[in-house]
Design a protein around this motif. Structure first.
Motif, PDB file in Angstrom:
ATOM      1  N   VAL A   1       0.838  -1.199   0.000  1.00 19.07           N
ATOM      2  CA  VAL A   1       0.000   0.000   0.000  1.00 19.07           C
ATOM      3  C   VAL A   1       0.875   1.252   0.000  1.00 19.07           C
ATOM      4  O   VAL A   1       0.655   2.180  -0.790  1.00 19.07           O
ATOM      5  CB  VAL A   1      -0.957   0.008   1.216  1.00 19.07           C
ATOM      6  CG1 VAL A   1      -1.683   1.338   1.336  1.00 19.07           C
ATOM      7  CG2 VAL A   1      -1.964  -1.135   1.117  1.00 19.07           C
ATOM      8  N   LEU A   2       1.890   1.280   0.870  1.00 17.48           N
ATOM      9  CA  LEU A   2       2.772   2.451   0.947  1.00 17.48           C
ATOM     10  C   LEU A   2       3.469   2.691  -0.391  1.00 17.48           C
ATOM     11  O   LEU A   2       3.451   3.811  -0.911  1.00 17.48           O
ATOM     12  CB  LEU A   2       3.817   2.280   2.053  1.00 17.48           C
ATOM     13  CG  LEU A   2       4.854   3.409   2.148  1.00 17.48           C
ATOM     14  CD1 LEU A   2       4.205   4.729   2.558  1.00 17.48           C
ATOM     15  CD2 LEU A   2       5.974   3.034   3.103  1.00 17.48           C
ATOM     16  N   ASN A   3       4.066   1.657  -0.951  1.00 13.91           N
ATOM     17  CA  ASN A   3       4.815   1.829  -2.198  1.00 13.91           C
ATOM     18  C   ASN A   3       3.912   2.266  -3.352  1.00 13.91           C
ATOM     19  O   ASN A   3       4.298   3.098  -4.177  1.00 13.91           O
ATOM     20  CB  ASN A   3       5.580   0.550  -2.540  1.00 13.91           C
ATOM     21  CG  ASN A   3       6.722   0.309  -1.573  1.00 13.91           C
ATOM     22  OD1 ASN A   3       7.330   1.245  -1.065  1.00 13.91           O
ATOM     23  ND2 ASN A   3       7.002  -0.944  -1.297  1.00 13.91           N
ATOM     24  N   LYS A   4       2.696   1.736  -3.391  1.00 12.05           N
ATOM     25  CA  LYS A   4       1.738   2.134  -4.427  1.00 12.05           C
ATOM     26  C   LYS A   4       1.373   3.612  -4.272  1.00 12.05           C
ATOM     27  O   LYS A   4       1.373   4.366  -5.247  1.00 12.05           O
ATOM     28  CB  LYS A   4       0.488   1.267  -4.332  1.00 12.05           C
ATOM     29  CG  LYS A   4      -0.565   1.615  -5.359  1.00 12.05           C
ATOM     30  CD  LYS A   4      -1.799   0.742  -5.196  1.00 12.05           C
ATOM     31  CE  LYS A   4      -2.854   1.187  -6.197  1.00 12.05           C
ATOM     32  NZ  LYS A   4      -4.184   0.883  -5.783  1.00 12.05           N
ATOM     33  N   GLU A   5       1.096   4.044  -3.042  1.00  6.59           N
ATOM     34  CA  GLU A   5       0.727   5.441  -2.794  1.00  6.59           C
ATOM     35  C   GLU A   5       1.881   6.393  -3.117  1.00  6.59           C
ATOM     36  O   GLU A   5       1.668   7.449  -3.706  1.00  6.59           O
ATOM     37  CB  GLU A   5       0.285   5.638  -1.337  1.00  6.59           C
ATOM     38  CG  GLU A   5      -1.064   5.045  -1.029  1.00  6.59           C
ATOM     39  CD  GLU A   5      -2.196   5.761  -1.754  1.00  6.59           C
ATOM     40  OE1 GLU A   5      -2.256   7.005  -1.715  1.00  6.59           O
ATOM     41  OE2 GLU A   5      -3.012   5.059  -2.380  1.00  6.59           O
ATOM     42  N   LEU A   6       3.087   6.010  -2.745  1.00  5.71           N
ATOM     43  CA  LEU A   6       4.248   6.860  -3.047  1.00  5.71           C
ATOM     44  C   LEU A   6       4.404   7.018  -4.552  1.00  5.71           C
ATOM     45  O   LEU A   6       4.650   8.122  -5.045  1.00  5.71           O
ATOM     46  CB  LEU A   6       5.517   6.274  -2.433  1.00  5.71           C
ATOM     47  CG  LEU A   6       5.585   6.231  -0.901  1.00  5.71           C
ATOM     48  CD1 LEU A   6       6.895   5.589  -0.452  1.00  5.71           C
ATOM     49  CD2 LEU A   6       5.408   7.595  -0.280  1.00  5.71           C
ATOM     50  N   ALA A   7       4.257   5.930  -5.293  1.00 12.10           N
ATOM     51  CA  ALA A   7       4.396   5.981  -6.748  1.00 12.10           C
ATOM     52  C   ALA A   7       3.296   6.837  -7.372  1.00 12.10           C
ATOM     53  O   ALA A   7       3.566   7.677  -8.233  1.00 12.10           O
ATOM     54  CB  ALA A   7       4.366   4.569  -7.331  1.00 12.10           C
ATOM     55  N   GLU A   8       2.071   6.646  -6.914  1.00  9.71           N
ATOM     56  CA  GLU A   8       0.946   7.407  -7.474  1.00  9.71           C
ATOM     57  C   GLU A   8       1.060   8.901  -7.212  1.00  9.71           C
ATOM     58  O   GLU A   8       0.663   9.716  -8.035  1.00  9.71           O
ATOM     59  CB  GLU A   8      -0.383   6.892  -6.915  1.00  9.71           C
ATOM     60  CG  GLU A   8      -0.807   5.563  -7.501  1.00  9.71           C
ATOM     61  CD  GLU A   8      -2.104   5.036  -6.904  1.00  9.71           C
ATOM     62  OE1 GLU A   8      -2.718   5.724  -6.049  1.00  9.71           O
ATOM     63  OE2 GLU A   8      -2.513   3.937  -7.306  1.00  9.71           O
ATOM     64  N   LYS A   9       1.601   9.252  -6.050  1.00 13.88           N
ATOM     65  CA  LYS A   9       1.696  10.662  -5.665  1.00 13.88           C
ATOM     66  C   LYS A   9       3.042  11.275  -6.048  1.00 13.88           C
ATOM     67  O   LYS A   9       3.290  12.441  -5.804  1.00 13.88           O
ATOM     68  CB  LYS A   9       1.424  10.818  -4.181  1.00 13.88           C
ATOM     69  CG  LYS A   9      -0.017  10.415  -3.849  1.00 13.88           C
ATOM     70  CD  LYS A   9      -0.399  10.763  -2.486  1.00 13.88           C
ATOM     71  CE  LYS A   9      -1.831  10.468  -2.116  1.00 13.88           C
ATOM     72  NZ  LYS A   9      -2.701   9.804  -2.999  1.00 13.88           N
ATOM     73  N   GLY A  10       3.928  10.487  -6.632  1.00 15.30           N
ATOM     74  CA  GLY A  10       5.229  10.989  -7.049  1.00 15.30           C
ATOM     75  C   GLY A  10       6.137  11.365  -5.891  1.00 15.30           C
ATOM     76  O   GLY A  10       7.027  12.198  -6.027  1.00 15.30           O
TER      77      GLY A  10
ATOM     78  N   GLY B   1      -0.250  14.280   1.711  1.00 10.75           N
ATOM     79  CA  GLY B   1      -1.093  13.675   0.688  1.00 10.75           C
ATOM     80  C   GLY B   1      -1.433  12.221   0.943  1.00 10.75           C
ATOM     81  O   GLY B   1      -2.321  11.681   0.287  1.00 10.75           O
ATOM     82  N   LEU B   2      -0.742  11.567   1.851  1.00  6.00           N
ATOM     83  CA  LEU B   2      -1.087  10.181   2.172  1.00  6.00           C
ATOM     84  C   LEU B   2      -2.317  10.189   3.079  1.00  6.00           C
ATOM     85  O   LEU B   2      -2.400  10.981   4.018  1.00  6.00           O
ATOM     86  CB  LEU B   2       0.078   9.473   2.864  1.00  6.00           C
ATOM     87  CG  LEU B   2       1.374   9.336   2.071  1.00  6.00           C
ATOM     88  CD1 LEU B   2       2.412   8.574   2.889  1.00  6.00           C
ATOM     89  CD2 LEU B   2       1.149   8.669   0.732  1.00  6.00           C
ATOM     90  N   GLN B   3      -3.268   9.325   2.801  1.00  8.00           N
ATOM     91  CA  GLN B   3      -4.526   9.274   3.552  1.00  8.00           C
ATOM     92  C   GLN B   3      -4.562   8.062   4.476  1.00  8.00           C
ATOM     93  O   GLN B   3      -3.953   7.044   4.193  1.00  8.00           O
ATOM     94  CB  GLN B   3      -5.694   9.195   2.571  1.00  8.00           C
ATOM     95  CG  GLN B   3      -5.755  10.346   1.589  1.00  8.00           C
ATOM     96  CD  GLN B   3      -6.029  11.680   2.275  1.00  8.00           C
ATOM     97  OE1 GLN B   3      -6.880  11.775   3.145  1.00  8.00           O
ATOM     98  NE2 GLN B   3      -5.287  12.704   1.885  1.00  8.00           N
ATOM     99  N   ASN B   4      -5.329   8.202   5.565  1.00 11.93           N
ATOM    100  CA  ASN B   4      -5.555   7.092   6.506  1.00 11.93           C
ATOM    101  C   ASN B   4      -4.255   6.510   7.041  1.00 11.93           C
ATOM    102  O   ASN B   4      -4.027   5.306   6.992  1.00 11.93           O
ATOM    103  CB  ASN B   4      -6.400   5.989   5.857  1.00 11.93           C
ATOM    104  CG  ASN B   4      -7.729   6.508   5.366  1.00 11.93           C
ATOM    105  OD1 ASN B   4      -8.411   7.247   6.075  1.00 11.93           O
ATOM    106  ND2 ASN B   4      -8.087   6.160   4.144  1.00 11.93           N
ATOM    107  N   ILE B   5      -3.399   7.398   7.519  1.00 10.12           N
ATOM    108  CA  ILE B   5      -2.084   6.955   7.991  1.00 10.12           C
ATOM    109  C   ILE B   5      -1.964   7.155   9.495  1.00 10.12           C
ATOM    110  O   ILE B   5      -2.732   7.889  10.112  1.00 10.12           O
ATOM    111  CB  ILE B   5      -0.953   7.710   7.254  1.00 10.12           C
ATOM    112  CG1 ILE B   5      -1.097   9.227   7.396  1.00 10.12           C
ATOM    113  CG2 ILE B   5      -0.909   7.300   5.789  1.00 10.12           C
ATOM    114  CD1 ILE B   5       0.028  10.020   6.773  1.00 10.12           C
ATOM    115  N   GLU B   6      -0.985   6.488  10.062  1.00  8.74           N
ATOM    116  CA  GLU B   6      -0.626   6.638  11.469  1.00  8.74           C
ATOM    117  C   GLU B   6       0.694   7.373  11.553  1.00  8.74           C
ATOM    118  O   GLU B   6       1.502   7.339  10.622  1.00  8.74           O
ATOM    119  CB  GLU B   6      -0.433   5.273  12.139  1.00  8.74           C
ATOM    120  CG  GLU B   6      -1.694   4.494  12.374  1.00  8.74           C
ATOM    121  CD  GLU B   6      -1.422   3.230  13.180  1.00  8.74           C
ATOM    122  OE1 GLU B   6      -0.702   3.293  14.206  1.00  8.74           O
ATOM    123  OE2 GLU B   6      -1.927   2.172  12.763  1.00  8.74           O
TER     124      GLU B   6
END
Length: 139
Positions: free
Chosen positions: A31-40, A71-76
């Motif tokens: 999930v983290l790696n996908k979000e980082l890639a999507e958000k650049g 920009g990351l959502q639903n994080i701790e």
């Protein structure tokens, strides 16, 4: 195993957390790696924080330093306290992390500090790979 002692200032990590069996950890990294890639978002290091472990369940966060996590959502978020850590590079990939921690904990002449330990993944800019380090909190 070569080790070194590092002293760090407090820093914050934000990422995707979970409470459950160890087998769920890779999914949080996906999930983290996908979000980082999507958000650049480009981070030269990421962290796997083991906040607690009880009865076979782990409270774990796969994350990056807070200042990069916009920009990351639903994080701790967790604070890595200032202090000393014994650090060792993990040889053998992700599957060797627990073994590396076990070896460090058996080191003579160290006293563990009441804090959590973590994994640090170092992925330099322009590289497809990464190095893994384990960080054990010591006095």
């Amino acid at each position: 195993m070569e080790t070194r002692i590092e002293e760090v200032e407090e820093f914050k990590v934000k990422g995707y957390g979970m409470k459950g069996p160890l087998s769920e950890i890779p999914g949080k990294w996906d999930v983290l790696n996908k979000e980082l890639a999507e958000k650049g978002i480009v981070a030269e290091e990421s962290f796997g924080l083991c906040l607690a472990m009880k009865d076979g369940e782990i409270h774990y966060i796969a994350g990056i330093k807070s200042n990069l996590a916009e920009g990351l959502q639903n994080i701790e978020e967790a604070v890595v306290p200032a202090g000393k850590f014994m650090v060792a590079k993990v040889e053998g990939g992700v599957h060797a992390i627990q073994t590396a921690f076990n070896v460090l904990m058996k080191t003579d002449s160290i006293q563990l500090r009441n804090s959590f330990s973590f994994e640090r993944y170092v992925h330099p800019k322009g590289s497809d790979g990464f190095d893994i380090e384990v960080w054990l909190a010591i006095e």
